[in-house]
Design a protein around this motif. Sequence first.
Motif, mmCIF file in Angstrom:
data_model
loop_
_atom_site.group_PDB
_atom_site.id
_atom_site.type_symbol
_atom_site.label_atom_id
_atom_site.label_comp_id
_atom_site.label_asym_id
_atom_site.label_seq_id
_atom_site.Cartn_x
_atom_site.Cartn_y
_atom_site.Cartn_z
ATOM 1 N N SER A 17 -40.538 58.037 63.561
ATOM 2 C CA SER A 17 -41.891 58.568 63.457
ATOM 3 C C SER A 17 -42.848 57.514 62.905
ATOM 4 O O SER A 17 -42.499 56.772 61.999
ATOM 5 C CB SER A 17 -41.914 59.797 62.550
ATOM 6 N N SER A 42 -36.723 62.262 56.252
ATOM 7 C CA SER A 42 -37.488 61.753 57.388
ATOM 8 C C SER A 42 -36.771 60.654 58.153
ATOM 9 O O SER A 42 -37.171 60.301 59.255
ATOM 10 C CB SER A 42 -38.837 61.212 56.902
ATOM 11 N N ASP A 53 -36.752 55.058 60.745
ATOM 12 C CA ASP A 53 -37.513 56.269 61.043
ATOM 13 C C ASP A 53 -38.300 56.046 62.337
ATOM 14 O O ASP A 53 -39.127 55.135 62.406
ATOM 15 C CB ASP A 53 -38.455 56.579 59.883
ATOM 16 N N SER A 72 -43.580 58.115 55.479
ATOM 17 C CA SER A 72 -42.882 59.113 54.674
ATOM 18 C C SER A 72 -42.033 58.431 53.622
ATOM 19 O O SER A 72 -41.439 57.377 53.877
ATOM 20 C CB SER A 72 -42.001 59.991 55.566
#
Length: 124
Positions: free
Chosen positions: A101, A110, A99, A105
Amino acid sequence: QVQLVESGGGLVQAGGSLRLSCAASGRTFNNYAMAWFRQSPGKEREFVARISRSGGSTFYSDSVKGRFTIAREDAKNTVYLEMNSLKPEDTAVYYCAADRSPVTSTRVESYEYWGQGTQVTVSS
């Protein structure tokens, strides 16, 4: 683009241990938070553990907290899942995921990249 390859699954008795590995391709491994998910037959894929891009933060599902440990070794582009005190209900195909980001999450949606999975079977 990141390619992920899991290894280390197998058959183990209840109470035993296994260590899963996930090797990532590419030179941008440390740009991704990494996670482990698992899926049993007839069930949805569920979150197991996540480690931040720096490795300084980890997060676990309640079902594995205190038994599993996630770690990463950026020099080897590898993330690990150390599994102790295994139970029959831990039986599943285990997947690693990446991921980009920084926001923690637990949602499958995600994660941009996935490995092919490795089978873990815990006998009673």
